[in-house]
Design a protein around this motif. Structure first.
Motif, PDB file in Angstrom:
ATOM      1  N   LEU A   1     -24.459   3.941   8.299  1.00  0.00           N
ATOM      2  CA  LEU A   1     -25.879   5.126   8.457  1.00  0.00           C
ATOM      3  C   LEU A   1     -26.182   4.344   7.784  1.00  0.00           C
ATOM      4  O   LEU A   1     -26.375   3.547   7.303  1.00  0.00           O
ATOM      5  CB  LEU A   1     -25.337   6.133   7.437  1.00  0.00           C
ATOM      6  N   ASP A   2     -27.651   4.497   8.146  1.00  0.00           N
ATOM      7  CA  ASP A   2     -28.811   4.281   7.387  1.00  0.00           C
ATOM      8  C   ASP A   2     -29.628   5.037   6.760  1.00  0.00           C
ATOM      9  O   ASP A   2     -29.567   6.185   6.357  1.00  0.00           O
ATOM     10  CB  ASP A   2     -30.009   3.823   8.333  1.00  0.00           C
ATOM     11  N   ASP A   3     -30.745   4.339   6.256  1.00  0.00           N
ATOM     12  CA  ASP A   3     -31.966   5.067   4.717  1.00  0.00           C
ATOM     13  C   ASP A   3     -31.866   6.554   5.713  1.00  0.00           C
ATOM     14  O   ASP A   3     -32.365   7.624   4.866  1.00  0.00           O
ATOM     15  CB  ASP A   3     -32.968   4.629   4.762  1.00  0.00           C
ATOM     16  N   ASP A   4     -32.368   6.753   7.086  1.00  0.00           N
ATOM     17  CA  ASP A   4     -32.758   8.627   7.526  1.00  0.00           C
ATOM     18  C   ASP A   4     -31.287   9.555   7.578  1.00  0.00           C
ATOM     19  O   ASP A   4     -31.271  10.212   8.359  1.00  0.00           O
ATOM     20  CB  ASP A   4     -33.271   8.186   9.429  1.00  0.00           C
ATOM     21  N   ARG A   5     -29.906   9.020   7.140  1.00  0.00           N
ATOM     22  CA  ARG A   5     -28.847   9.330   7.338  1.00  0.00           C
ATOM     23  C   ARG A   5     -27.749   9.876   8.750  1.00  0.00           C
ATOM     24  O   ARG A   5     -27.610  10.213   9.479  1.00  0.00           O
ATOM     25  CB  ARG A   5     -28.753  11.113   6.492  1.00  0.00           C
ATOM     26  N   LYS A   6     -28.782   9.133   9.962  1.00  0.00           N
ATOM     27  CA  LYS A   6     -28.338   9.203  10.694  1.00  0.00           C
ATOM     28  C   LYS A   6     -27.169   7.701  10.861  1.00  0.00           C
ATOM     29  O   LYS A   6     -26.892   6.674  10.632  1.00  0.00           O
ATOM     30  CB  LYS A   6     -29.190   8.118  11.918  1.00  0.00           C
ATOM     31  N   CYS A   7     -25.902   8.680  11.529  1.00  0.00           N
ATOM     32  CA  CYS A   7     -24.692   8.281  11.566  1.00  0.00           C
ATOM     33  C   CYS A   7     -24.079   7.473  13.262  1.00  0.00           C
ATOM     34  O   CYS A   7     -24.704   8.404  13.600  1.00  0.00           O
ATOM     35  CB  CYS A   7     -23.504   9.143  11.345  1.00  0.00           C
ATOM     36  N   TYR A   8     -24.448   5.994  12.887  1.00  0.00           N
ATOM     37  CA  TYR A   8     -24.443   5.016  14.254  1.00  0.00           C
ATOM     38  C   TYR A   8     -22.477   5.202  13.836  1.00  0.00           C
ATOM     39  O   TYR A   8     -22.608   5.009  15.774  1.00  0.00           O
ATOM     40  CB  TYR A   8     -24.378   3.542  14.200  1.00  0.00           C
ATOM     41  N   LEU A   9     -21.038   5.465  13.944  1.00  0.00           N
ATOM     42  CA  LEU A   9     -19.909   5.377  13.876  1.00  0.00           C
ATOM     43  C   LEU A   9     -19.616   5.878  12.996  1.00  0.00           C
ATOM     44  O   LEU A   9     -19.528   5.649  11.640  1.00  0.00           O
ATOM     45  CB  LEU A   9     -20.310   4.305  13.927  1.00  0.00           C
ATOM     46  N   GLU A  10     -18.438   7.230  13.131  1.00  0.00           N
ATOM     47  CA  GLU A  10     -17.580   7.770  12.814  1.00  0.00           C
ATOM     48  C   GLU A  10     -16.421   7.194  12.680  1.00  0.00           C
ATOM     49  O   GLU A  10     -16.103   7.940  13.727  1.00  0.00           O
ATOM     50  CB  GLU A  10     -17.796   9.388  12.479  1.00  0.00           C
ATOM     51  N   MET A  11     -15.343   7.709  11.883  1.00  0.00           N
ATOM     52  CA  MET A  11     -14.262   6.958  12.402  1.00  0.00           C
ATOM     53  C   MET A  11     -13.142   7.868  11.705  1.00  0.00           C
ATOM     54  O   MET A  11     -13.606   7.780  10.021  1.00  0.00           O
ATOM     55  CB  MET A  11     -13.801   5.258  12.702  1.00  0.00           C
ATOM     56  N   ASN A  12     -11.748   8.265  11.556  1.00  0.00           N
ATOM     57  CA  ASN A  12     -10.950   8.928  11.343  1.00  0.00           C
ATOM     58  C   ASN A  12      -9.674   8.484  11.500  1.00  0.00           C
ATOM     59  O   ASN A  12      -8.973   8.956  12.698  1.00  0.00           O
ATOM     60  CB  ASN A  12     -10.799  10.712  11.398  1.00  0.00           C
ATOM     61  N   TYR A  13      -8.780   7.309  10.511  1.00  0.00           N
ATOM     62  CA  TYR A  13      -8.017   6.835  10.888  1.00  0.00           C
ATOM     63  C   TYR A  13      -6.619   7.008  10.205  1.00  0.00           C
ATOM     64  O   TYR A  13      -7.050   7.754   8.636  1.00  0.00           O
ATOM     65  CB  TYR A  13      -8.305   5.069  11.330  1.00  0.00           C
ATOM     66  N   THR A  14      -5.451   6.113  10.118  1.00  0.00           N
ATOM     67  CA  THR A  14      -4.370   6.100   9.147  1.00  0.00           C
ATOM     68  C   THR A  14      -4.343   4.867   8.707  1.00  0.00           C
ATOM     69  O   THR A  14      -4.671   4.076   9.886  1.00  0.00           O
ATOM     70  CB  THR A  14      -3.405   7.217  10.005  1.00  0.00           C
TER      71      THR A  14
END
Length: 254
Positions: free
Chosen positions: A231-244
């Motif tokens: 994320l950046d300071d604007d709370r913009k998410c560039y990548l989200e990963m869910n894994y085990t």
């Protein structure tokens, strides 16, 4: 009554009480009771399992709410975005400020700077580095809903993460990495790492996290679930990963 009659009465043995025979279930009746008991036991176990699963899901949902609230709190309220070209033109008569901006922009080709407002950040590589072992290069993004762990670590081993990412379009302010880990539905770790502020450039950036050590012991070994965000300071998410991932006694053989 005469004494002879009394004597005769006392010498007569008492009539034994008749034994009342208890009803017995036929074999099929006993089997029916056993089947019914087994069915009840199975239903109780299923209900317990469902309750446990629901509790784990509710726990992770609560953690998600806390994580979102923390991200909102940590975010920096910035002014309106302006393009790099506009930033350069603002104080073009101030020589020292102009040089500082050019130094901040680094290797950006100033002649090709456009009017893009939004930065574009792409995470191009993620590796796990552990002393004495070859780098573990992970495929991006992880396969969704895979039954296999994304990676396996040895208990009690030192490791670092290496991120490779590209920035284009505009300066990204306060790029950071967050990681939340659960084991059997219980949050066991939450990490926030500030990567920094980066200007657009043709070459990718590389960032190494501080060294950490995996937990060890019988309670540490096993499977974990995790969520990683950039994320950046604007709370913009560039990548989200869910894994085990797994922590085992030793490194995987291959």
């Amino acid at each position: 009554m005469s004494s002879a009659a009394v004597s005769a009465a006392s010498s007569c043995p008492a009539k034994p009480e008749e034994e009342v025979e208890q009803p017995r279930l036929p074999p099929q009746g006993r089997e029916g009771c056993s089947s019914a008991a087994a069915a009840v036991d199975r239903k109780l176990r299923e209900a317990s399992l469902c309750a446990s699963t629901a509790t784990e899901e509710e726990t992770e949902e609560d953690d998600d709410d806390e994580e979102a609230a923390a991200e909102a709190k940590d975010g920096v309220e910035l002014g309106p975005r302006v393009s790099i070209r506009e930033q350069l033109d603002k104080d073009k008569d101030d020589e020292s400020l102009r040089r500082w901006k050019e130094q901040l922009l680094g290797s950006v080709d100033l002649s090709s700077v456009g009017e893009t407002l939004e930065p574009d950040v792409k995470i191009t590589g993620l590796s796990i580095l552990s002393p004495g072992r070859p780098d573990m290069v992970l495929p991006l993004p992880p396969e969704p809903k895979s039954k296999e762990p994304w990676f396996t670590l040895k208990e009690g081993s030192a490791y670092r993460l290496k991120f490779t990412f590209a920035v284009a379009g505009n300066i990204v302010s306060g790029l950071r990495y967050t990681n939340t880990v659960w084991k059997t539905g219980i949050r066991v770790d939450s990490t926030k790492e500030m990567l920094g502020t980066f200007s657009p450039q043709t070459e990718p950036y590389t960032y190494l996290t501080p060294e950490e050590t995996t937990p060890s012991g019988i309670f540490a070994r096993g499977s974990y679930s995790a969520r990683t965000k950039f994320l950046d300071d604007d709370r913009k998410c560039y990548l989200e990963m869910n894994y085990t991932f797994d922590i085992r006694r030793d490194w995987p053989s291959s």
